[in-house]
Design an enzyme around this catalytic site. Structure first.
Site, PDB file in Angstrom:
ATOM      1  CD  GLU A 108      51.026  96.137  44.329  1.00 36.07           C
ATOM      2  OE1 GLU A 108      51.811  96.100  45.293  1.00 36.07           O
ATOM      3  OE2 GLU A 108      51.110  96.948  43.404  1.00 36.07           O
ATOM      4  CB  CYS A 121      52.041  91.977  53.115  1.00 36.07           C
ATOM      5  SG  CYS A 121      51.652  93.712  53.044  1.00 36.07           S
ATOM      6  CB  CYS A 128      45.084 103.942  49.892  1.00 33.22           C
ATOM      7  SG  CYS A 128      45.118 104.356  51.662  1.00 33.22           S
ATOM      8  CB  CYS A 132      50.867 108.260  52.940  1.00 32.92           C
ATOM      9  SG  CYS A 132      49.803 107.783  54.305  1.00 32.92           S
ATOM     10  CB  CYS A 135      52.188 105.473  50.209  1.00 33.43           C
ATOM     11  SG  CYS A 135      51.391 103.877  49.997  1.00 33.43           S
ATOM     12  CB  CYS A 352      52.317 100.056  50.024  1.00 32.30           C
ATOM     13  SG  CYS A 352      50.906  99.831  50.945  1.00 32.30           S
TER      14      CYS A 352
HETATM   15  N1  SAH Z   1      47.028 102.305  55.457  1.00 38.16           N
HETATM   16  C1  SAH Z   1      47.730 101.495  56.409  1.00 38.16           C
HETATM   17  C2  SAH Z   1      48.280 100.191  55.847  1.00 38.16           C
HETATM   18  C3  SAH Z   1      48.938 100.194  54.515  1.00 38.16           C
HETATM   19  S1  SAH Z   1      50.523 100.915  54.370  1.00 38.16           S
HETATM   20  C4  SAH Z   1      48.802 102.293  57.092  1.00 38.16           C
HETATM   21  O1  SAH Z   1      48.987 103.473  56.768  1.00 38.16           O
HETATM   22  O2  SAH Z   1      49.438 101.777  57.998  1.00 38.16           O
HETATM   23  C5  SAH Z   1      51.582  99.884  55.323  1.00 38.16           C
HETATM   24  C6  SAH Z   1      52.875 100.567  55.733  1.00 38.16           C
HETATM   25  O3  SAH Z   1      53.770 100.697  54.604  1.00 38.16           O
HETATM   26  C7  SAH Z   1      52.667 101.975  56.264  1.00 38.16           C
HETATM   27  O4  SAH Z   1      53.418 102.191  57.438  1.00 38.16           O
HETATM   28  C8  SAH Z   1      53.167 102.816  55.105  1.00 38.16           C
HETATM   29  O5  SAH Z   1      53.490 104.088  55.501  1.00 38.16           O
HETATM   30  C9  SAH Z   1      54.318 101.994  54.608  1.00 38.16           C
HETATM   31  N2  SAH Z   1      54.784 102.369  53.263  1.00 38.16           N
HETATM   32  C10 SAH Z   1      54.036 102.774  52.209  1.00 38.16           C
HETATM   33  N3  SAH Z   1      54.815 103.038  51.140  1.00 38.16           N
HETATM   34  C11 SAH Z   1      56.091 102.800  51.517  1.00 38.16           C
HETATM   35  C12 SAH Z   1      57.356 102.889  50.859  1.00 38.16           C
HETATM   36  N4  SAH Z   1      57.436 103.283  49.604  1.00 38.16           N
HETATM   37  N5  SAH Z   1      58.468 102.575  51.578  1.00 38.16           N
HETATM   38  C13 SAH Z   1      58.373 102.156  52.858  1.00 38.16           C
HETATM   39  N6  SAH Z   1      57.213 102.033  53.529  1.00 38.16           N
HETATM   40  C14 SAH Z   1      56.078 102.363  52.877  1.00 38.16           C
END
Ligand code: SAH
Length: 374
Positions: A108, A121, A128, A132, A135, A352
């Protein structure tokens, strides 16, 4: 301790690539290719200008090249390789593309319109590995790293959504994947993104690399000497909580990440950003805010607090406006430079990995345009 963060070897490719991508070619490589075929070397600049500035969609569009050369280019190189499976348009001007790669992998990327800003973005991996818990991108692990061409293709497809008088102004590596686990390809693509002559001409100060925090890779990034903006996804003020939310933290720990971030600041002079996704009843307590103040005090840093964007099927929730306000007040009172990011594309699956997940079990019948009504 060594940290195994590279994805496993790619799955067998169902649709093998026969031609190199034009997006992998440097100016030098193009010049050599041209002169080897009896064409003037200056055409290299012309071709790359069509790709990065003049927004061609194919070699056939490059109308000031001799027709024979256009045909030779078509035979020798791929232009765009991905198929746009879906375009989502939000009321606030945010547009999201779901791309299907040549091997069936899906990624995406998003265009955000904010005043004069035209930010994109971009994804760095298919899936990934960081895991997390909140996510959508990492729910099925990582498939593979994206190539330089695949990273650039996202930028170029989003650029082509803009009217001719508008330019991309900012890039955030905040799409799917962990950019620092694919650093060589990410740096290759960003080198083109920042190149004013044969690339997109976006200042490295307007390019953000967002990471879960991999200390050795942060040091490597500092060695690149480009003043990219570094954003660290912190999400918790202590290791106990962070390891629950960001499992890879068990192998790293907050202290080594902060130390690497401080070295990055010393090397580049760029103010750091810490990101904090606010999750109801998990990391949104006043106690967490006070701990954060202790952790970040004294650093030239900005804390970016992002209310959680709910992912269907996951049990996490966005805190109430009152809880968000309280959290913010504690940080501001503690002297932290804090920004509450406004959510964009709320009416589309803009967080994401959300759109890919939603479409995971649906067969792809061809490109479609989904415009979401208010
Ligand atoms: N792996 C990298 C970049 C991708 S995620 C990182 O961890 O920074 C980019 C950002 O989006 C991260 O801060 C992540 O925690 C956040 N993110 C992911 N899913 C999300 C969600 N459902 N709501 C809000 N932020 C989210």
């Amino acid at each position: 301790m060594t940290l195994e963060l590279t994805p496993p070897p790619s799955k067998p490719i169902s649709n093998p690539i026969e031609k190199p991508s034009i997006l992998e070619q440097s100016l030098d490589a193009m010049s050599i290719w041209l002169s080897g075929r009896g064409h003037p070397r200056y055409r290299a600049k012309q071709i790359l200008a069509w790709v990065y500035h003049r927004r061609a969609a194919s070699f056939a569009d490059m109308t000031d090249l001799p027709k024979a050369l256009r045909l030779e280019l078509e035979e020798a190189f791929d232009f765009f390789r991905s198929t746009t499976v879906e375009t989502q348009d939000s009321e606030d001007g945010t547009q999201k593309l779901l791309l299907q790669l040549h091997d069936g992998g899906r990624i995406e990327c998003v265009l955000l319109r904010d005043g004069p800003r035209r930010s994109i973005c971009v994804s760095s991996q298919v899936g990934c590995a960081m895991g997390c818990v909140f996510c959508a991108s990492g729910l099925d692990g990582v498939d593979r790293n994206l190539t330089r061409a695949e990273i650039l293709e996202q930028m170029l497809k989003l650029q082509r959504l803009l009217p001719p008088d508008e330019r991309l102004s900012h890039i955030v590596m905040m799409g799917m994947g962990e950019p620092l686990a694919n650093l060589p390809r990410v740096l290759d693509a960003l080198a083109v993104a920042k190149d004013p002559e044969i690339g997109l001409g976006i200042s490295p100060r307007r390019i953000t690399i967002s990471t879960v925090g991999i200390p050795a890779s942060i040091d490597k990034l500092a060695e690149d000497r480009s003043p990219y903006h570094l954003a660290i996804s912190l999400h918790a003020p202590n290791d106990l909580l962070r390891s629950q939310l960001v499992p890879v933290n068990k192998k790293i720990g907050i202290e080594p990440i902060l130390a690497a971030a401080d070295r990055y600041f010393q090397a580049t002079g760029r103010r750091l950003t810490f990101e904090y996704v606010l999750l109801k009843d998990l990391n949104d307590s006043p106690e967490c805010a006070r701990e954060l103040v202790q952790l970040l005090r004294g650093r030239t840093a900005m804390l970016n607090v992002i209310p959680y964007n709910p992912v269907p099927g996951l049990p996490y929730e966005t805190p109430s406006p009152d809880a968000i306000y309280e959290f913010r007040r504690t940080l501001v009172d503690g002297g932290i430079n804090v920004m509450f990011r406004q959510r964009k594309g709320n009416d589309i699956q803009a967080a994401c990995g959300q759109l890919r997940r939603l479409r995971q079990n649906e067969p792809f019948a061809g490109p479609s345009l989904v415009t979401l009504e208010p």
